[in-house]
Design an enzyme around this catalytic site. Structure first.
Site, PDB file in Angstrom:
ATOM      1  CG  HIS A 186       0.575   4.450  11.515  1.00  0.00           C
ATOM      2  ND1 HIS A 186       1.117   3.440  12.265  1.00  0.00           N
ATOM      3  CD2 HIS A 186      -0.363   3.862  10.725  1.00  0.00           C
ATOM      4  CE1 HIS A 186       0.549   2.286  11.941  1.00  0.00           C
ATOM      5  NE2 HIS A 186      -0.355   2.515  11.021  1.00  0.00           N
ATOM      6  CG  ASP A 246      -2.097   0.973   1.009  1.00  0.00           C
ATOM      7  OD1 ASP A 246      -2.183   1.589  -0.074  1.00  0.00           O
ATOM      8  OD2 ASP A 246      -2.903   1.124   1.928  1.00  0.00           O
ATOM      9  CD  GLU A 267     -12.910   7.812  13.986  1.00  0.00           C
ATOM     10  OE1 GLU A 267     -13.233   6.611  14.074  1.00  0.00           O
ATOM     11  OE2 GLU A 267     -11.933   8.306  14.585  1.00  0.00           O
ATOM     12  CG  HIS A 280      -5.834   5.054   7.591  1.00  0.00           C
ATOM     13  ND1 HIS A 280      -5.891   3.912   8.352  1.00  0.00           N
ATOM     14  CD2 HIS A 280      -4.670   4.972   6.887  1.00  0.00           C
ATOM     15  CE1 HIS A 280      -4.825   3.168   8.132  1.00  0.00           C
ATOM     16  NE2 HIS A 280      -4.076   3.798   7.239  1.00  0.00           N
TER      17      HIS A 280
END
Length: 376
Positions: A291, A77, A144, A169
């Site tokens: 993170h 990713d 969120e 995210h």
């Protein structure tokens, strides 16, 4: 691809700096992976953070400095990161159930014209396509809505208690995985910095990283518009990438790169997140920091830790803060439950204790959107 974290070991081992104490929840397998990577050829420094946990291609929650490029230390990713935005919507006007319904627009992704314009503004036209721009993806990715519960340092932010924020995210939406899978087996021993293989990889890597930043911005734009608000970027921090650093190459895997000295530290749907200041005064930390809270239990084990009755699954869509969780994928709902993650407050205590971060603001989850899934 074989075992990606074993093989040739160098006689000279890299220095390992651990930024967590004995009270931290650290899986022993992750520490074994740190030791293995420290012995890779050309590795000069390794930093492990309190969100450390095992990964397929090496430990997650760590940074690595080497004289060559190791694609497996970035992982599939490429460009994954978190972006925090301030919403100009008053807390009293946010109705959680209505907001949850409106965020379903994130399933649609960005309008094609908007996506193409964003790619052009980022200099990506002709390098990478617009498909899936504005979508979150699976796994631990989310969008969120949060409320500021406390501001600890007013000198580092203009956020105020009860302000609303948006934490996004997401990464390169399969593009990073395609790049990684397209590499030949030479990646297993790293790419020499001046090699053609390194140049090809870096060109694709950099495009995917920029695409991921565009993606987070478009997600925030769609979400804020759906909520009748505007979003102002506070920081966008990448935690899966490789960049030049002091004549070497700095790899981050689940380790955040501060933007303007700020980093979001994600908690879970059952725990607060934080905005952190990273002073970058500890060289051994390699300019990096945690993170998020980091996984405590892997995905497969979560299926045995939570009952799958209708009432238990329904309970996972509500949080102890009174918030909402939108996740129509039952497996994902279980795998990403709050108890799958470590305590972010303990992670924060370690970061502060080792002098690599300070808390700026505490953020509480109100609406966590992952996917409509079967509920679409």
């Amino acid at each position: 691809m074989g075992n990606p974290i074993s093989g040739e070991q160098s006689a000279a081992r890299a220095r390992i700096s651990k930024f967590y104490n004995r009270a931290a929840w650290i899986d022993g397998r992750a520490e074994e992976q740190l030791e293995q990577v420290a012995g890779w050829p050309g590795m000069t420094a390794v930093a492990g953070f309190p969100d450390l946990h095992p990964g397929r291609f090496g430990p997650v929650g760590a940074a690595f400095l080497a004289d060559r490029i190791w694609p497996q230390l970035v992982g599939p990713d490429i460009g994954c990161g978190m972006a925090l935005f301030r919403l100009d919507l008053p807390r009293r006007r946010l109705k959680l159930d209505k907001a949850a319904r409106r965020l379903a627009v994130l399933e649609d992704g960005a309008d094609l014209h908007q996506a193409l314009a964003a790619l052009d503004a980022a200099g990506l036209t002709g390098l990478i396509g617009p498909e899936a721009l504005g979508t979150i993806g699976g796994g631990n990715h989310f969008c969120e809505v949060q409320v500021v519960g406390e501001v600890m340092d007013h000198t580092r932010t203009d956020l105020q208690k009860d302000d609303l924020c948006l934490l996004v995210h997401s990464g390169s939406r399969g593009r990073g995985a395609g790049i990684f899978q397209g590499l030949d087996d030479s990646w297993k021993q790293g790419f020499a910095a001046e090699s053609d293989a390194a140049a090809r990889y870096l060109a694709l890597h950099d495009a995917a990283t920029r695409w991921a930043r565009v993606n987070r911005a478009l997600i925030a734009s769609s979400a804020s518009e759906a909520l009748g608000s505007e979003a102002r970027l506070i920081c966008d921090t990448v935690h899966n990438h490789v960049v030049p650093h002091s004549d070497s190459w700095l790899h981050r895997k689940g380790a955040a790169c501060p933007e303007g000295g700020l980093v979001p530290l994600a908690g879970s749907r059952e725990a607060p997140s934080y905005l952190l200041e990273v002073p970058n005064t500890v060289p051994e930390a390699l300019g990096s920091v945690s993170h998020g809270a980091g996984r405590k239990y892997d995905r497969s084990s979560m299926h045995g830790r939570i009952r799958k009755t209708r009432s238990d699954l329904a309970a996972l869509t509500r949080t102890r803060f009174g918030g909402r969780v939108i996740c129509g994928d039952r497996d994902l709902l279980l795998e990403e439950a709050g108890q799958a993650y470590k305590d972010p407050e303990q992670v924060l205590q370690n970061l502060v204790g080792f002098g690599i971060a300070n808390a700026v603001a505490r953020l509480l989850p109100l609406v966590t959107f992952k996917t409509m899934g079967g509920a679409a």
